[in-house]
Design an enzyme around this catalytic site. Structure first.
Site: not given
Ligand SMILES: NC(=O)c1ccc[n+]([C@@H]2O[C@H](COP(=O)([O-])OP(=O)(O)OC[C@H]3O[C@@H](n4cnc5c(N)ncnc54)[C@H](O)[C@@H]3O)[C@@H](O)[C@H]2O)c1
Length: 503
Positions: A111, A132, A144, A182
């Site tokens: 993001s 995204h 997006e 954003n």
């Molecule tokens: N949560 C939100 O609101 C949101 C919205 C849009 C985008 N994002 C983006 O999505 C991505 C993930 O966010 P999230 O909220 O799902 O995070 P999260 O912490 O819920 O999930 C991340 C996952 O990645 C795993 N992980 C750790 N190291 C890893 C590796 N080396 N290779 C692969 N997987 C690995 C973890 O075990 C975990 O299950 C981020 O880049 C975040 O910025 C999040």
């Protein structure tokens, strides 16, 4: 075949969408419990959709867990939803290029990290694109797609096709701070914080004005508490870093103080509001009375433009008699080009757009601001000076109450509260459109579907009129001399040519 890396909140939801779209979907997470949890979540989601008849019962069979990255070798597209760390994501892109082969399309759900900087880590940067999704991916209707500097047309098209197959409305944005959605949403919290810092109003008032005056579901402070004040602060810092100090995007010292105090929002039990189990964090909003009770009282509403027209219409419906000249009980100057006040002793209400009340030099008057269309507006903002006569303040409250509007008294400034926030939303959108970040249509789709705003900034600009938007921005710039209020050149050009931001 689709691969999803990272089985957390986002990854599990994206895998669910992939299987629901009929793609064989491999989900990977290096943490076994996370993979199990993610698989269970995605399967539960698919089963729920199947129950509702939205999919066949065996959609879950398309989903498969893979415990090592090597298992993703057969994928044509891999969407990465791993933790938001540039080094980790770059390592993943390098490794995936080796595992899957050069032709694999690699998408990132980041993001805030520039997609261009991640693409450089892949063997074929032209095969990298941003996808995204919004949280929660199965429910939020928007995708997006972000075009990195290196992205080929083919991968941008593929990402859009996959998004549409997943049932999303897809917009395309150029790479840059906050991409499109954003970035265009930034002024909501940034201007809210600025208003709070100036003590133009309290955080409760700013939120109430946004809800009741603007039709937003939540005000900026409720939203910042929900997202996490620390998260918002980090986003603001990254915008400033990536833009080399753009003044509109600077973080607020209020955010820094809140984070230092551990007041992070809902998750810490305290942010701008207190979150105590079993009691609401704010009072319910009051309801205005129905318009009416004008009883033929003569009023004069001056000015051209959508707001003056809407006020005349509302006043007529409420039973007031509108007069162009001659004696009246009340004079309302609703024009964005202030007119000399008419002679006579009637209380005077003036729109605070191009100037503040004090800037206009109308000492006895009451300032007001609200935005058309008035269809959903339930609140008007009012402002007064120490010298404002009490009878004028009372006349203002009474007049607007009869139009069906609650009054909120705030400090004096061009645009008061809502005008400043919404005009800065329009301004940011105009900068973004002119810089080629996205089209006017995509800006409105992105902001309404991704951020749940009641209307997009381009639609706001059409409802309010560009003259009104520019009046507020120029008024703020003239009275403050702050760079953050400089109007986007596109806004000025469109206003002087009488065109919309869409053209
Ligand atoms: N949560 C939100 O609101 C949101 C919205 C849009 C985008 N994002 C983006 O999505 C991505 C993930 O966010 P999230 O909220 O799902 O995070 P999260 O912490 O819920 O999930 C991340 C996952 O990645 C795993 N992980 C750790 N190291 C890893 C590796 N080396 N290779 C692969 N997987 C690995 C973890 O075990 C975990 O299950 C981020 O880049 C975040 O910025 C999040």
């Amino acid at each position: 075949m689709l691969g999803v890396v990272g089985a957390g909140t986002m990854g599990a939801g994206i895998a669910q969408l992939g299987a629901a779209a009929g793609m064989r979907t491999l989900l990977h997470d290096p943490v076994p419990e996370a993979l199990e949890r993610g698989m269970a979540g995605a399967r539960r989601g698919l089963a729920k959709w199947a129950e509702k008849g939205r999919l066949g019962e065996n959609a879950g069979d398309l989903l498969e867990p893979v415990s090592s990255l090597d298992g993703l070798a057969p994928c044509d597209l891999v969407i990465e939803a791993a933790p938001e760390r540039p080094d980790l994501k770059r390592d993943l892109f390098g490794a995936l290029s080796l595992v899957c082969g050069d032709d694999v399309v690699l998408a990132t759900n980041t993001s805030s990290i520039p997609v261009t900087s991640l693409a450089g880590a892949a063997a074929r940067p032209e095969n990298v694109v941003g996808m995204h999704f919004f949280n929660p991916p199965p429910l939020m209707p928007l995708l997006e797609v972000i075009r990195a500097e290196q992205s080929s047309d083919r991968v941008v098209e593929l990402a859009q096709e996959v998004g549409r197959a997943m049932g999303k409305d897809v917009i395309v944005a150029a790479d840059g701070p906050g991409f499109l959605v954003n970035r265009c949403g930034r002024p909501f919290s940034a201007e809210g914080l600025r208003l709070l810092q100036e003590r133009a109003a309290t955080h409760e008032q700013i939120d109430r004005v946004c809800r009741l005056g603007g039709g937003f579901r939540m005000g900026p402070f409720e939203l910042m508490d929900l997202v996490g004040i620390d998260v918002g602060f980090e986003v603001a810092r990254s915008f400033t870093e990536l833009s080399f100090g753009e003044p509109r995007w600077r973080p607020s010292p209020i955010q820094a103080r809140m984070v230092a105090a551990g007041r992070l929002g809902r998750k810490s039990g305290r942010g701008y509001y207190d979150y105590v189990e079993g009691s609401p964090y704010r009072r319910d909003d009051p309801e205005p009375s129905e318009p009416g009770g004008g009883d033929g009282t003569a009023v004069s509403i001056l000015g051209d433009g959508p707001l003056a027209d809407a006020l005349r219409e509302r006043a007529r419906c409420a039973g007031f008699e509108l007069r162009d000249g001659g004696p009246t009980e009340l004079v309302v100057d609703a024009g964005t080009r202030p007119q000399p006040s008419p002679p006579g002793g009637a209380p005077l209400l003036v729109l605070c757009a191009r100037t503040s009340l004090v800037g206009r030099g109308e000492q006895g008057a009451v300032g007001f601001h609200l935005l058309p269309p008035l269809g959903n507006a339930r609140l008007v903002e009012l402002t007064r000076l120490p010298v404002t006569q009490r009878f004028a303040a009372e006349a203002a409250e009474e007049f607007f109450a009869k139009l069906g509007l609650l009054a909120e008294w705030v400090e004096d400034a061009p645009g008061l509260v809502l005008g400043r926030i919404v005009c800065q939303l329009v301004n940011e959108a105009a900068f973004a459109i002119a810089e080629g970040v996205g089209s006017a249509e995509d800006v409105d789709t992105g902001v309404t579907l991704g951020l749940s705003h009641p209307r997009g900034p381009v639609a706001w600009s059409e409802a309010i009129g560009l003259d009104h938007v520019l009046a507020v921005l120029d008024g703020l710039w003239q009275e403050r001399r702050e760079e953050r209020y400089r109007a986007a050149p596109l806004l000025r050009r469109a206003a002087s040519l009488g065109r919309s931001l869409r053209e």
